[in-house]
Design an enzyme around this catalytic site. Structure first.
Site, short mmCIF file in Angstrom:
data_model
loop_
_atom_site.label_atom_id
_atom_site.label_comp_id
_atom_site.label_asym_id
_atom_site.label_seq_id
_atom_site.Cartn_x
_atom_site.Cartn_y
_atom_site.Cartn_z
N CYS A 1 -4.03 7.07 5.84
CA CYS A 1 -3.63 6.71 4.47
C CYS A 1 -4.68 7.10 3.43
CB CYS A 1 -3.35 5.21 4.40
SG CYS A 1 -2.00 4.67 5.46
N GLU B 1 0.88 -1.17 0.00
CA GLU B 1 0.00 0.00 0.00
C GLU B 1 0.91 1.22 0.00
OE1 GLU B 1 -2.84 2.58 2.94
OE2 GLU B 1 -2.60 0.45 3.39
#
Length: 393
Positions: free
Chosen positions: A281, A247
Site C-alpha cells: 500500500c 485506507e
C-alpha cells in the site's frame, strides 16, 4: 490437495449454500475451496454480531484480554497452517508470510494490553462550574473489508482493536485471498470464542458487501482498498449514521535529491517496489531522480534488481513471487508496453519472468525516460501496487 474451508458465523462453522474455488497466482491451480456467502449469510452475521454486543462489551477488559490471549495462543500453535494458507492463496514467498503471521500475533497481544491503559479522564473546566469526564466506550458492531495484499496483516489491524474495545466484528476478506481468514475463523471456533464476537464471511462484493454496508446494525465500516470502493461503501452506509475508517488509494512518488544517500534510497525503494511483488500500500508509483545523480542512482537500482530471485519454491531463497491474478499481470504489462511504445527505455524485465511457465510472475522491471504522456505516469487513479520501478529524470 485443495483446502476445504467453512465460513464462521455466530460461533459456528457453516458450509453455506455454494462453494468458491481459490486460484493460486503462482500455479494457476485451485488451492482451496471456501463456503461462499450470500445475502442471507451476511444478515445472519449482522444479527449474531448485534446480539453479541451487549455481552461482549459488558465483559471486563481483563476478561476480553483472556479471550484474546486464547486466540493468540491458538494462532501461534497453528503457525504452519496459517502461513501455508497465505503461501497458497497469494503465491507469496514462504519467508514473506512471516510478516503476516507475526502481525496477527502482535495485534492480539498489543491491543489486549493497550486497552487496559484507558481510564476515565477528568477534564479541567475553565469556569469551575461543571465537571467533565472523558470516558471511552465501544462504538458498536464493526464491519471490516480486508484487502488481499497482506491477508493476515490487514485482518490483524482490524480484529485486535475491535475485540479489545468490546466491538463484535464481521470480517469480509477479499475473494482473492480468503483462505487465511477462514482458517482464523476455524481457530475462533476451536477455542469456543463467544458466539458473534467474530464473524468471517466471503461472498460477492455487491450481494454481501452491500448487505453489510446498508444495514443499520454496524456502527463503523472500515476498509483497506480503492478510493472508488470507499465511495461506494459510504454511499451504501448512508442508511444510518455510521463512522468510517478507511485506507484508500494513492498515487505517490519517491523523490531522490542530489544530496540523498543513494544506497539507502535504492535499498528502500527496491524493497517496497519488489517486495510482495510491489503489492504494498505504501510503495511509490514512480521515482523522480535529480538529473545530476540519475545515472549513479540507476546503476545502484539495477545492481539490486539483478539479484532479485523470482519464484514460488517454499524451500528456496525467494525474494519475489507472482502478482495477484491475470488481470493484474495484464494491467502491468499494458503500462510497460505503453511506456515503451511512447519512448521509454526498458532497462530490465518488461514481461514474464524467465523460467516461469505458469503463474502470474512479472519480471522485476526498470524503466527510464518516462514522461507524463505515458499511462504509467499520468494515471491519477493508479494504485500504489505496481511491480515495475519507474526511474524518471
Amino acid at each position: 490437495m485443495a483446502l476445504e474451508m467453512k465460513m464462521y458465523v455466530g460461533g459456528e462453522l457453516l458450509q453455506g449454500g455454494s462453494r468458491f474455488d481459490v486460484i493460486s497466482p503462482a500455479t494457476d491451480q485451485v488451492v482451496g475451496t471456501i463456503a461462499w456467502a450470500g445475502a442471507g449469510d451476511a444478515e445472519a452475521a449482522l444479527t449474531a454480531a448485534d446480539a453479541a454486543f451487549e455481552s461482549w462489551s459488558g465483559l471486563s477488559v481483563s476478561a476480553r484480554a483472556v479471550w484474546m490471549g486464547k486466540l493468540r495462543d491458538a494462532v501461534i500453535a497453528n503457525e504452519e497452517h496459517l502461513r501455508e494458507c497465505i503461501h497458497l492463496e497469494m503465491g507469496k514467498p514462504w519467508a514473506s508470510t512471516q510478516e503476516d503471521f507475526d502481525s496477527l500475533v502482535n495485534s492480539l497481544q498489543f491491543y489486549a494490553e493497550e486497552i487496559s491503559r484507558f481510564r476515565p479522564e477528568a477534564l479541567v473546566d475553565r469556569e469551575g462550574t461543571h465537571t467533565h469526564t472523558l470516558v471511552h466506550e465501544p462504538v458498536g458492531v464493526v464491519v471490516a473489508y480486508i484487502a488481499w495484499n497482506f491477508p493476515l496483516l490487514n485482518l490483524a489491524f482490524k480484529i485486535g482493536p475491535a475485540m479489545a474495545a468490546g466491538c463484535p466484528i464481521i470480517i469480509k476478506p477479499s475473494f482473492k485471498t480468503p483462505l487465511s481468514a477462514y482458517a482464523l475463523g476455524a481457530l475462533c471456533h476451536q477455542i469456543g470464542l463467544p458466539a458473534g464476537v467474530v464473524n468471517i464471511i466471503c461472498g460477492d462484493d455487491i450481494e454481501v458487501g452491500d448487505t453489510l454496508s446498508s444495514s443499520k446494525i454496524p456502527a463503523l465500516l472500515t476498509l483497506i482498498g480503492s478510493t472508488n470502493t470507499g465511495k461506494h461503501i459510504m454511499k451504501m452506509g448512508a442508511s444510518s449514521i455510521k463512522r468510517y475508517s478507511m485506507e484508500l488509494g494513492g498515487n505517490a512518488p519517491a523523490l531522490v535529491f542530489a544530496d540523498a544517500d543513494l544506497d539507502q534510497a535504492a535499498d528502500t525503494i527496491c524493497a517496497v517496489k519488489f517486495g510482495n511483488a510491489g503489492q504494498v500500500c505504501v510503495t511509490p508509483n514512480r521515482v523522480f531522480v535529480d538529473a545530476s545523480v540519475l545515472d549513479q542512482f540507476t546503476e545502484k537500482v539495477m545492481d539490486r534488481v539483478r539479484k532479485i530471485r523470482v519464484g514460488y519454491d517454499r524451500s528456496g531463497d525467494i525474494d519475489m513471487g507472482p502478482v495477484i491474478d491475470k488481470a493484474a499481470w495484464s494491467r502491468i504489462d499494458g503500462l510497460v508496453r505503453d511506456a515503451k511504445a511512447k519512448g521509454a527505455t526498458v532497462l530490465a524485465g518488461g514481461g514474464r519472468s524467465d523460467g516461469m511457465g505458469a503463474g502470474q510472475f512479472y519480471a522485476p522491471t526498470v524503466l527510464v525516460g518516462v514522461t507524463p504522456e505515458m499511462a504509467s505516469l499520468s494515471a491519477g487513479n493508479f494504485r500504489a501496487r505496481v511491480e515495475h520501478l519507474v526511474v524518471h529524470q
